[in-house]
Write a protein that holds these residues in place. Sequence first.
Motif, PDB file in Angstrom:
ATOM      1  N   PRO A 110       0.833  -1.206   0.000  1.00 18.74           N
ATOM      2  CA  PRO A 110       0.000   0.000   0.000  1.00 18.74           C
ATOM      3  C   PRO A 110       0.869   1.260   0.000  1.00 18.74           C
ATOM      4  CG  PRO A 110      -0.460  -1.392   1.923  1.00 18.74           C
ATOM      5  CD  PRO A 110       0.720  -1.962   1.228  1.00 18.74           C
ATOM      6  N   GLU A 111       0.322   2.333  -0.530  1.00 18.36           N
ATOM      7  CA  GLU A 111       1.067   3.600  -0.595  1.00 18.36           C
ATOM      8  C   GLU A 111       1.502   4.070   0.790  1.00 18.36           C
ATOM      9  OE1 GLU A 111       2.163   4.852  -3.372  1.00 18.36           O
ATOM     10  OE2 GLU A 111       1.070   3.343  -4.519  1.00 18.36           O
ATOM     11  N   TRP A 112       0.628   3.890   1.795  1.00 16.42           N
ATOM     12  CA  TRP A 112       0.966   4.374   3.127  1.00 16.42           C
ATOM     13  C   TRP A 112       2.193   3.659   3.700  1.00 16.42           C
ATOM     14  CZ3 TRP A 112       1.003   0.584   6.699  1.00 16.42           C
ATOM     15  CH2 TRP A 112       0.163  -0.512   6.509  1.00 16.42           C
ATOM     16  N   ALA A 113       2.468   2.439   3.235  1.00 16.89           N
ATOM     17  CA  ALA A 113       3.622   1.693   3.746  1.00 16.89           C
ATOM     18  C   ALA A 113       4.934   2.342   3.329  1.00 16.89           C
ATOM     19  CB  ALA A 113       3.565   0.244   3.276  1.00 16.89           C
ATOM     20  N   THR A 114       4.955   2.923   2.142  1.00 16.77           N
ATOM     21  CA  THR A 114       6.181   3.595   1.699  1.00 16.77           C
ATOM     22  C   THR A 114       6.405   4.873   2.507  1.00 16.77           C
ATOM     23  OG1 THR A 114       5.019   4.732  -0.098  1.00 16.77           O
ATOM     24  CG2 THR A 114       6.056   2.631  -0.633  1.00 16.77           C
ATOM     25  N   SER A 115       5.338   5.564   2.834  1.00 19.17           N
ATOM     26  CA  SER A 115       5.456   6.768   3.661  1.00 19.17           C
ATOM     27  C   SER A 115       5.885   6.413   5.080  1.00 19.17           C
ATOM     28  CB  SER A 115       4.128   7.519   3.710  1.00 19.17           C
ATOM     29  OG  SER A 115       3.746   7.921   2.429  1.00 19.17           O
ATOM     30  N   LEU A 116       5.298   5.380   5.620  1.00 16.90           N
ATOM     31  CA  LEU A 116       5.584   4.969   6.998  1.00 16.90           C
ATOM     32  C   LEU A 116       7.020   4.473   7.162  1.00 16.90           C
ATOM     33  CD1 LEU A 116       4.307   4.438   9.828  1.00 16.90           C
ATOM     34  CD2 LEU A 116       3.835   2.132   9.027  1.00 16.90           C
ATOM     35  N   ARG A 132       9.502   4.828   4.815  1.00 19.47           N
ATOM     36  CA  ARG A 132      10.453   5.624   4.019  1.00 19.47           C
ATOM     37  C   ARG A 132      11.290   4.745   3.081  1.00 19.47           C
ATOM     38  NH1 ARG A 132      11.390  11.153   6.612  1.00 19.47           N
ATOM     39  NH2 ARG A 132       9.789  11.149   8.201  1.00 19.47           N
ATOM     40  N   LEU A 133      10.712   3.634   2.713  1.00 20.67           N
ATOM     41  CA  LEU A 133      11.315   2.738   1.727  1.00 20.67           C
ATOM     42  C   LEU A 133      10.441   2.747   0.485  1.00 20.67           C
ATOM     43  CD1 LEU A 133      12.038  -0.357   4.014  1.00 20.67           C
ATOM     44  CD2 LEU A 133      13.726   1.286   3.167  1.00 20.67           C
ATOM     45  N   ASP A 134      11.041   2.479  -0.672  1.00 15.49           N
ATOM     46  CA  ASP A 134      10.194   2.351  -1.858  1.00 15.49           C
ATOM     47  C   ASP A 134       9.607   0.938  -1.891  1.00 15.49           C
ATOM     48  OD1 ASP A 134      12.071   0.609  -3.055  1.00 15.49           O
ATOM     49  OD2 ASP A 134      12.966   2.205  -4.238  1.00 15.49           O
ATOM     50  N   LYS A 135       8.657   0.741  -2.768  1.00 11.95           N
ATOM     51  CA  LYS A 135       7.955  -0.547  -2.823  1.00 11.95           C
ATOM     52  C   LYS A 135       8.905  -1.700  -3.097  1.00 11.95           C
ATOM     53  CE  LYS A 135       3.397   1.155  -3.948  1.00 11.95           C
ATOM     54  NZ  LYS A 135       2.167   0.893  -4.659  1.00 11.95           N
ATOM     55  N   ASP A 174      12.044  -1.983  -2.236  1.00  9.36           N
ATOM     56  CA  ASP A 174      12.797  -2.292  -1.017  1.00  9.36           C
ATOM     57  C   ASP A 174      11.932  -3.022   0.012  1.00  9.36           C
ATOM     58  OD1 ASP A 174      15.084  -1.154  -2.070  1.00  9.36           O
ATOM     59  OD2 ASP A 174      14.793   0.775  -1.068  1.00  9.36           O
ATOM     60  N   ILE A 175      10.661  -2.649   0.090  1.00  9.21           N
ATOM     61  CA  ILE A 175       9.750  -3.331   1.009  1.00  9.21           C
ATOM     62  C   ILE A 175       9.565  -4.785   0.583  1.00  9.21           C
ATOM     63  CG2 ILE A 175       7.354  -3.441   1.825  1.00  9.21           C
ATOM     64  CD1 ILE A 175       7.388  -0.340   1.814  1.00  9.21           C
ATOM     65  N   VAL A 176       9.415  -5.011  -0.709  1.00  9.27           N
ATOM     66  CA  VAL A 176       9.277  -6.384  -1.215  1.00  9.27           C
ATOM     67  C   VAL A 176      10.537  -7.189  -0.909  1.00  9.27           C
ATOM     68  CG1 VAL A 176       9.084  -7.782  -3.318  1.00  9.27           C
ATOM     69  CG2 VAL A 176       7.595  -5.811  -2.988  1.00  9.27           C
ATOM     70  N   LEU A 177      11.693  -6.607  -1.149  1.00  9.03           N
ATOM     71  CA  LEU A 177      12.949  -7.310  -0.865  1.00  9.03           C
ATOM     72  C   LEU A 177      13.106  -7.583   0.634  1.00  9.03           C
ATOM     73  CD1 LEU A 177      15.352  -5.436  -3.304  1.00  9.03           C
ATOM     74  CD2 LEU A 177      14.415  -7.747  -3.561  1.00  9.03           C
ATOM     75  N   ALA A 178      12.765  -6.603   1.463  1.00  6.13           N
ATOM     76  CA  ALA A 178      12.875  -6.798   2.910  1.00  6.13           C
ATOM     77  C   ALA A 178      11.933  -7.889   3.398  1.00  6.13           C
ATOM     78  CB  ALA A 178      12.585  -5.478   3.637  1.00  6.13           C
ATOM     79  N   SER A 179      10.719  -7.916   2.871  1.00  7.43           N
ATOM     80  CA  SER A 179       9.785  -8.962   3.303  1.00  7.43           C
ATOM     81  C   SER A 179      10.242 -10.332   2.811  1.00  7.43           C
ATOM     82  CB  SER A 179       8.358  -8.658   2.851  1.00  7.43           C
ATOM     83  OG  SER A 179       8.253  -8.666   1.444  1.00  7.43           O
TER      84      SER A 179
END
Length: 133
Positions: free
Chosen positions: A32-38, A40-43, A45-50
């Motif tokens: 979700p868009e709010w996850a990138t704001s919360l 401060r990672l781009d989508k 990076d969030i996918v890679l981290a998960s």
Amino acid sequence: MRALARWILALALAAIGVLHFTATRGFRVVVPEWATSLTRLDKNDIVLASGAAEVALAVGLVALPRERRRIGWATAAFFVAVFPGNVHQWRTRRSTPGLDTDARRLGRLFLQPLLVVWALWATGDAAAKGRRR
């Protein structure tokens, strides 16, 4: 039975985690868009981290028997943490590998609580045995 459930869970986490590295573009739609704001990672990076978290949890489930209960709780917490992404995917009707219909995306929402219970159940037996000794 719990050992088999733990191994299946570990294999599933490892496989999905690796997919996060090889099919990153496909998983970005879940973020979700709010996850990138919360975060401060781009989508991406969030996918890679998960994906890295899933692989780490998988390894921990099979390689760290003394920490099994904690890893079970961490795995359950991970499943809770990614649930908003699953809701976002269902609400926006976006497809990812294996979740390419509304019915599958909706079914995934009902699977999530079962994964939490599975993680806790599959890792609870070893901790109980350790306390009895």
